[in-house]
Design an enzyme around this catalytic site. Sequence first.
Site, mmCIF file in Angstrom:
data_model
loop_
_atom_site.group_PDB
_atom_site.id
_atom_site.type_symbol
_atom_site.label_atom_id
_atom_site.label_comp_id
_atom_site.label_asym_id
_atom_site.label_seq_id
_atom_site.Cartn_x
_atom_site.Cartn_y
_atom_site.Cartn_z
ATOM 1 N N ASN A 153 0.884 -1.173 0.000
ATOM 2 C CA ASN A 153 0.000 0.000 0.000
ATOM 3 C C ASN A 153 0.918 1.217 0.000
ATOM 4 O OD1 ASN A 153 -1.753 2.076 0.468
ATOM 5 N ND2 ASN A 153 -2.341 1.428 2.534
ATOM 6 N N TRP A 154 0.997 1.842 -1.163
ATOM 7 C CA TRP A 154 1.945 2.959 -1.283
ATOM 8 C C TRP A 154 1.398 4.261 -0.690
ATOM 9 C CZ3 TRP A 154 4.450 2.432 -6.891
ATOM 10 C CH2 TRP A 154 5.383 1.397 -6.849
ATOM 11 N N LYS A 155 0.146 4.276 -0.292
ATOM 12 C CA LYS A 155 -0.466 5.488 0.273
ATOM 13 C C LYS A 155 -0.219 6.670 -0.687
ATOM 14 C CE LYS A 155 -0.040 3.304 4.724
ATOM 15 N NZ LYS A 155 0.026 3.404 6.183
ATOM 16 N N HIS A 159 -9.290 1.082 5.033
ATOM 17 C CA HIS A 159 -8.009 1.287 5.721
ATOM 18 C C HIS A 159 -8.233 2.242 6.904
ATOM 19 C CE1 HIS A 159 -3.918 2.579 6.550
ATOM 20 N NE2 HIS A 159 -3.532 1.461 5.945
ATOM 21 N N GLU A 172 -6.681 4.698 7.896
ATOM 22 C CA GLU A 172 -6.528 6.122 7.563
ATOM 23 C C GLU A 172 -7.800 6.663 6.916
ATOM 24 O OE1 GLU A 172 -2.796 5.648 5.479
ATOM 25 O OE2 GLU A 172 -1.890 5.094 7.387
ATOM 26 N N GLU A 174 -5.122 -4.851 10.513
ATOM 27 C CA GLU A 174 -4.076 -3.857 10.712
ATOM 28 C C GLU A 174 -4.310 -3.127 12.026
ATOM 29 O OE1 GLU A 174 -2.115 -2.634 6.697
ATOM 30 O OE2 GLU A 174 -3.712 -1.251 7.179
ATOM 31 N N GLY A 189 3.032 2.118 10.732
ATOM 32 C CA GLY A 189 4.028 3.178 10.600
ATOM 33 C C GLY A 189 4.761 3.503 11.885
ATOM 34 N N SER A 226 3.842 -2.341 10.206
ATOM 35 C CA SER A 226 5.292 -2.446 10.397
ATOM 36 C C SER A 226 5.875 -3.788 9.956
ATOM 37 C CB SER A 226 5.659 -2.137 11.857
ATOM 38 O OG SER A 226 5.300 -0.796 12.180
ATOM 39 N N GLY A 255 3.084 -1.109 4.173
ATOM 40 C CA GLY A 255 3.247 0.284 3.794
ATOM 41 C C GLY A 255 4.699 0.586 3.476
ATOM 42 N N GLY A 256 5.402 1.149 4.452
ATOM 43 C CA GLY A 256 6.773 1.630 4.257
ATOM 44 C C GLY A 256 7.708 0.662 3.544
HETATM 45 P P1 13P Z 1 3.473 0.230 7.563
HETATM 46 O O1 13P Z 1 3.872 -1.084 6.942
HETATM 47 O O2 13P Z 1 4.259 1.388 7.060
HETATM 48 O O3 13P Z 1 3.393 0.136 9.042
HETATM 49 O O4 13P Z 1 1.947 0.538 7.044
HETATM 50 C C1 13P Z 1 0.999 -0.450 7.164
HETATM 51 C C2 13P Z 1 -0.197 -0.069 6.388
HETATM 52 O O5 13P Z 1 -0.911 0.856 6.753
HETATM 53 C C3 13P Z 1 -0.480 -0.814 5.156
HETATM 54 O O6 13P Z 1 -1.780 -0.572 4.702
#
Ligand code: 13P
Length: 246
Positions: A9-11, A91, A93, A163, A169, A208, A229-230
């Site tokens: 998920n590149w956000k 998600h 967010e 999640e 993050g 994470s 994510g990251g």
């Molecule tokens: P991180 O892997 O950066 O913690 O993000 C997780 C995420 O929100 C994937 O949708």
Amino acid sequence: MRKVHIVGNWKMNQNLEEINSFSGAVQDMNDISCEAWIAPQAIHINLLKMKASSIKVGAQNCSNHDSGAFTGELSPKSLKDLGAHFVIVGHSERRAIFGEDDALLNEKVLKALENNLKVILCVGETLEERESGEFKSILKNQLLLGLKNISASKKGDILIAYEPVWAIGTGKVASPAQAQEVHALLREELKSVSGLDAQQTPILYGGSVKPDNIQGLLENADIDGALVGGASLKPDSFKDLCKLTK
Ligand code: 13P
């Protein structure tokens, strides 16, 4: 057997130059055994799909309508036309920043399925909710409300992502035992969702996830992959995550 899915998920990250260099670096990914999916910013879906043929590309959100006067929204029908394979719905967010509630998310799930997109429905608790001891009933509600009225013909198109908000993050990954406990609970709840096959539905963990912790997570019976994510932004760590699923 449930296939392992590694979903990036590149956000709201990755510019054109970064996508070009990422795509070049993942050209050699054809020998991986997992499903490798990425959700870039929607404006880059077509570009990433064209450039990175070993990766299935999807969206991070979609509207609950096909078309109409909804300025700024992303039509699931148009996402499908563009070549999207899947969409992430719910998600944390989207829930926290954009105020999306379970009823709206259920409409999005149904609309995306109707347009032949696969859906990753995200659920997760905040730290406060975990510490209050209420998190299991909160997760159960998110799951069951999000999956209302699914048609049995779509059962192969649903994935769940657990999640925990406190792990996103933050570098604070849930322990494999904590994640497995929730995944087992979610799988048990899935049995009561009419139209779904609980044993066949992939449940991914997110929060994470990195190449150095993915194996411990995947060793658990109910953890079928990761929403990342990251660590999905850099081609080397994304490739490592995919290779470590073997
Ligand atoms: P991180 O892997 O950066 O913690 O993000 C997780 C995420 O929100 C994937 O949708």
